[in-house]
Every structure is written in structure tokens, then in C-alpha cells.
Design a protein around this motif. Sequence first.
Motif, short mmCIF file in Angstrom:
data_model
loop_
_atom_site.label_atom_id
_atom_site.label_comp_id
_atom_site.label_asym_id
_atom_site.label_seq_id
_atom_site.Cartn_x
_atom_site.Cartn_y
_atom_site.Cartn_z
N CYS A 39 37.35 33.82 43.19
CA CYS A 39 38.09 34.48 44.49
C CYS A 39 39.34 35.09 44.30
O CYS A 39 39.73 35.98 45.37
N ASN A 40 40.15 34.58 43.28
CA ASN A 40 41.42 35.41 43.19
C ASN A 40 41.50 36.79 42.74
O ASN A 40 42.41 37.71 42.68
N ILE A 41 40.30 37.17 42.05
CA ILE A 41 40.38 38.54 41.43
C ILE A 41 40.48 39.54 42.25
O ILE A 41 41.50 40.53 42.26
N PRO A 42 39.81 39.53 43.76
CA PRO A 42 40.03 40.76 44.34
C PRO A 42 41.38 40.79 45.07
O PRO A 42 41.81 41.78 45.14
N LEU A 43 42.11 39.71 45.18
CA LEU A 43 43.47 39.46 45.75
C LEU A 43 44.52 40.24 44.61
O LEU A 43 45.28 40.66 45.05
N ILE A 44 44.10 39.89 43.38
CA ILE A 44 44.86 40.51 42.34
C ILE A 44 44.74 41.83 42.49
O ILE A 44 45.64 42.73 42.08
N ALA A 45 43.39 42.34 42.69
CA ALA A 45 43.26 43.63 42.44
C ALA A 45 43.95 44.48 43.66
O ALA A 45 44.62 45.54 43.48
N VAL A 46 44.00 43.84 44.75
CA VAL A 46 44.60 44.43 46.00
C VAL A 46 46.13 44.46 45.64
O VAL A 46 46.72 45.61 45.89
N ALA A 47 46.63 43.50 45.22
CA ALA A 47 48.07 43.33 44.82
C ALA A 47 48.54 44.30 44.03
O ALA A 47 49.44 44.99 43.95
N LEU A 48 47.68 44.36 42.85
CA LEU A 48 48.07 45.63 41.83
C LEU A 48 47.90 47.01 42.26
O LEU A 48 48.82 47.90 41.92
N ASN A 49 46.87 47.14 43.33
CA ASN A 49 46.76 48.54 43.77
C ASN A 49 47.85 48.94 44.78
O ASN A 49 48.38 50.22 44.72
N VAL A 50 48.33 47.83 45.40
CA VAL A 50 49.51 48.04 46.29
C VAL A 50 50.87 48.51 45.58
O VAL A 50 51.65 49.22 45.72
N LEU A 51 50.83 47.47 44.64
CA LEU A 51 52.00 47.76 43.67
C LEU A 51 52.33 49.10 42.95
O LEU A 51 53.12 49.77 43.02
N TRP A 52 50.95 49.51 42.55
CA TRP A 52 51.06 50.82 41.81
C TRP A 52 51.39 51.97 42.59
O TRP A 52 52.09 52.90 42.35
N GLN A 53 50.92 51.78 44.22
CA GLN A 53 51.24 52.84 45.09
C GLN A 53 52.76 52.89 45.27
O GLN A 53 53.14 54.03 45.65
N LEU A 54 53.55 51.70 45.19
CA LEU A 54 54.80 51.66 45.58
C LEU A 54 55.72 52.08 44.66
O LEU A 54 56.80 52.61 44.87
N ILE A 55 55.31 51.62 43.40
CA ILE A 55 56.45 51.81 42.11
C ILE A 55 56.06 53.03 41.18
O ILE A 55 56.73 53.41 40.40
N ALA A 56 54.83 53.18 41.13
CA ALA A 56 54.32 54.53 40.00
C ALA A 56 54.90 55.91 40.40
O ALA A 56 55.02 56.13 41.57
#
Length: 554
Positions: A39-56
Amino acid sequence: MSLNTSEYFSLTSDSWTGFIADAQSRLSGSPRLLILALCNIPLIAVALNVLWQLIAPRDPSLPPVVFHWLPFIGSAPSYGNDPLKFFFECREKYGEVFTFILFGRKVTVTLGPKGNNFVLGGKSLSLSAEDAYTHLTTPVFGKDVVYDVPNEVFMEQKKFVKVGLSTENLRAYVGMIDQEVQEFLRRDASFQVFQKNATEEWGSFDVLKVLSEITILTASRTLQGKEIRDSLDKHFADLFSDLDGGFTPINFLFPNLPLESYRKRDVAHAKMSQFYQDILRKRKETGSEYEHDMMAALMNQAYRNGRPLPDHEIAHIMIALLMAGQHTSSATGSWTLLHLAEKPEVADAIYREQVEHFGSGDGHFRTMTYEDIKKLPVLDSIIRETLRLHPPIHSIMRKVREEVIVPPTLSAPSENRTFVVPKGYYVLACPAVAQVDPRIWRNADTWDPTRWSDPEGAAAKAFTEYNDEHGEKVDFGFGLVSKGTDSPYQPFGAGRHRCIGEQFAYLQLGTLIATLIRSLEFRLPGPFPAHNYHTMITLPKDPRIVQYRRRHHD
């Protein structure tokens, strides 16, 4: 501190015992842990996706990317539910040029007339329509036609089709369409009130269902030929339905799914292709001539290198004409009738226009002709206005074969930046945005046919630009045509892929609408339907019921 051997093994043994006990305890709850982890994998994927867009770090030469929560899926939900709303909102945040993620695809959008020109007027060597669409169209239309061939071959095939759309043929089609519509009214179950000759009683029908049936009947009677018209039974309808089931957004996004609809599509195509080829064989054996249909025109064509057009290519071109024309015309006809039902005074104006030009004044009319259609400006304006508000296709894509430069004139005025679109991206034009842009059109969201009669208005200017009335015609390989890529009004596309069936579409729509208006009055019993963007062609959502009664003749 020192330990002897026995102490060491004693401590080690105790440690292992504790470790094993702890592990057993954890494993006893492993199903819950596993479910929790999944259940947490999708949430982690979303979090990483957002983080990547903000800091990359972002390459400043690339267009800005639309922020999206879901990896891979990207902005698909917003785009799929209401593409125009999505594009207008993106324009406010990012300007006229931006990229969004569509199920893993990177799609660069260029809005406005200049953006349309960039995509639709681009070189086919750099921006490829066949690379964008062949996985969708080839299973439906067939091999060796349209986007299953190099662009220069497709242009030759369009030239072959153009031969069948001669003025002589178009003249013959008006009477055929008129007759088909009148016969439909006399026999179809939806029009029992009309058949009872009742002048006060109101009946009702599903506008898309009826217009779909009328469109395929009139197209088969004219372009498709007598054999196809005579074969329109339940078996043909089932084949068409199965083939149509392969022409949906899911087929565009995921071309190779192991679904039953995909299998039915392939079976239907094989049977329909053979159906057309059998007709061709019989025509050749009997020497029959059908001077006004498309098949007869195609049978006499050959490529520039002298190769005759083979039967399977003729069959597949006929399928493509049937599928593409039926969808666009039935959608536009449906929207037109809905607007006329909502504004009966406009329908009455179309009726009076016909009385003036070819009516006898007592409710009788002489047979309508090709020349008559050209003399009905009110009818012409309602079709143009309907196409402005409800273009059948809102988005047009090309796949980028080699890196292309987006000139600074397309970006936000405050930025004036040059962007690069890399190879492998898609580019997208949305003429529908320009057609309802409040910066171009007065009361842009209002259906107002009178705008087309203002010689100084935006509509007249856009129509002139679309037809290049004061410019030079271009030959892309199928004869001189108006390029039209600079116009904010592009209901039939523009450039090398501008629809060659444009004249036939106007003729078909104009004739069937005029014939219906001569016989019936319409009204809309409920609210005007919203757009359904979940289909390849933009259709009215349910409920789309129109009420009718036999027209009172003055």
C-alpha cells in the motif's frame, strides 16, 4: 574483558535464539506487513515523483513540464476529462508552450494559431503523423494505406480519393442524400409521430443514434457505392461496431492489450476487407460501371511509378473513408441539431431560406440541387459555427523524429524564449483552443451563427485565412490546396493532412440538415449536453434527446 570458548558459544547461542524468536514473531505478522508495504509503494512513488520535480535540475532549453502527482500517468486524468480546460489552465501557468506527461509519453503542446502552424505546417521528416498514429489506424483501416505508408505515398492516395470527389460527383450526391433522409423518416421507428402524419404530437429520439444511422446510409449511398448500400444489414452493422471498437483512446495509448475488443477488431477488419475485395472482383468480372462512387474512381488509379492501385489497398481506403467520415459527420450533425433544437428561431430561418430559394410557398419544394446548397448562407453559417465550438478532433499529434526548435514567438510574451523539443517527444496542436479563445472571438463560448455574416469580424478573417483566399495554394502531392495553418479556425485540420473530404462533409451535412428542417420542427427538452472527451471524436454526453413534430407549413 576476556571470554573463554564455552562462554563465547553460550552468548552466541543465546543471541541466535533471541534473533530466531524475534524473526519468528515478525514473520507471523508478515501478511499484514506485506499488505502495508504494498500500500505504501504508490505513496512512495508519488512522493519521489513530486520531490524530483521540485529539486531536480531542469534543462532551460526544454519547455516547462506541467506539474503532476502521478508518475508515468502524468496529467492524463486532467487532459482526458477536459482537454480544453486543461490547456487553458496550463497556458495561464506556463505560457503557450509546455510539456505534459501522458502515460509515459512526453507531449509538448504549442497553443494558438502560431502553435498550430508549428505542428501542422512542420516538415514531415521531422514531425511524423504516421509514427504518432499508425498503431491506432492500421489495425482498423488496414495495411498499406494512410499512416501505414510513407508520407509521400499517403499523399498520392489522397490524390486518388480526390478524383472521386469531383464536382460532377458532388452534384449527383445531393439528390441521393436528400432521398435517403426522407426515406429514413418514413420508415425508422424513431419517427412514428411523423409517419402518422400528426402535426401537433411531439416525438423524441437520441440525436447521436439517429445521426449515426443517417450518416452511414448517406455515405454508403454516395461514396461507398450501390453494393455497400444494399448490404447494410445487421451483419454489416455488427462488423462496423466491432471495427469501431478498435478506434478508442485506449487503443491509442495501449495498442497491444490482450482484450476481446482487440480480437473482435482484427476479425472484423479481415472480414470487411474481404467484403470490399469481393465487390471489386465482381465488378472486374462483369465490367460494371458505377460512375459516381469512390470505388469506381479508385479502380482506375495508378501511382507515379506506374504501379496500379491493388485491390487490398482500394478496400482499405474504402474502410478508412467509411470510418473517418462516419464519425466526424455524425458528431457534427448531432451538435448542429442540438443547437437548432435549443434555438428553434434559427431552424425557422433555415426553413424560410429554403422556401425563398426553391420552395413553392405551400409546403412543397422542388428537388434540391448542388447549386441550391451554395445559396443558403444561414445554413452555411450554422455549420461553420457548430464546427467552431465542436470540432470533431480536439488534439492533433506528431512524433518528433529529429530535434526541432520552437521559435521564441511561440513562448509567453514576457519570456520570448527559444525551446528545443528532443527526438522521441510528441508535439501536439489543439485548434479547438484557438477556436474558443476569448482573445480572438467575441463571446467565444456562445453558439452564434450570425458572427459569420459580419464581413469585418473575427470569423470572416479566420475563414479567409483558412482558405488562403489571398495567398498562394500549396501542392503536397494531391493537388493545390489551401494550407490554412495560420488560421485560428481549422475544423478540418490544416497543411498536408488537411481533410480532403471537406467539401463532401459540408455537402452531406448541409443536405441532411436542410432536409430534416423542411420536414420537422425541433425542441430541446432538457439542458444542452456537455462534451464527452473520453472518445476519439468529441461527442455529446447523455442525455442527448431531441423532440420533434411534423413541421407546420405556412
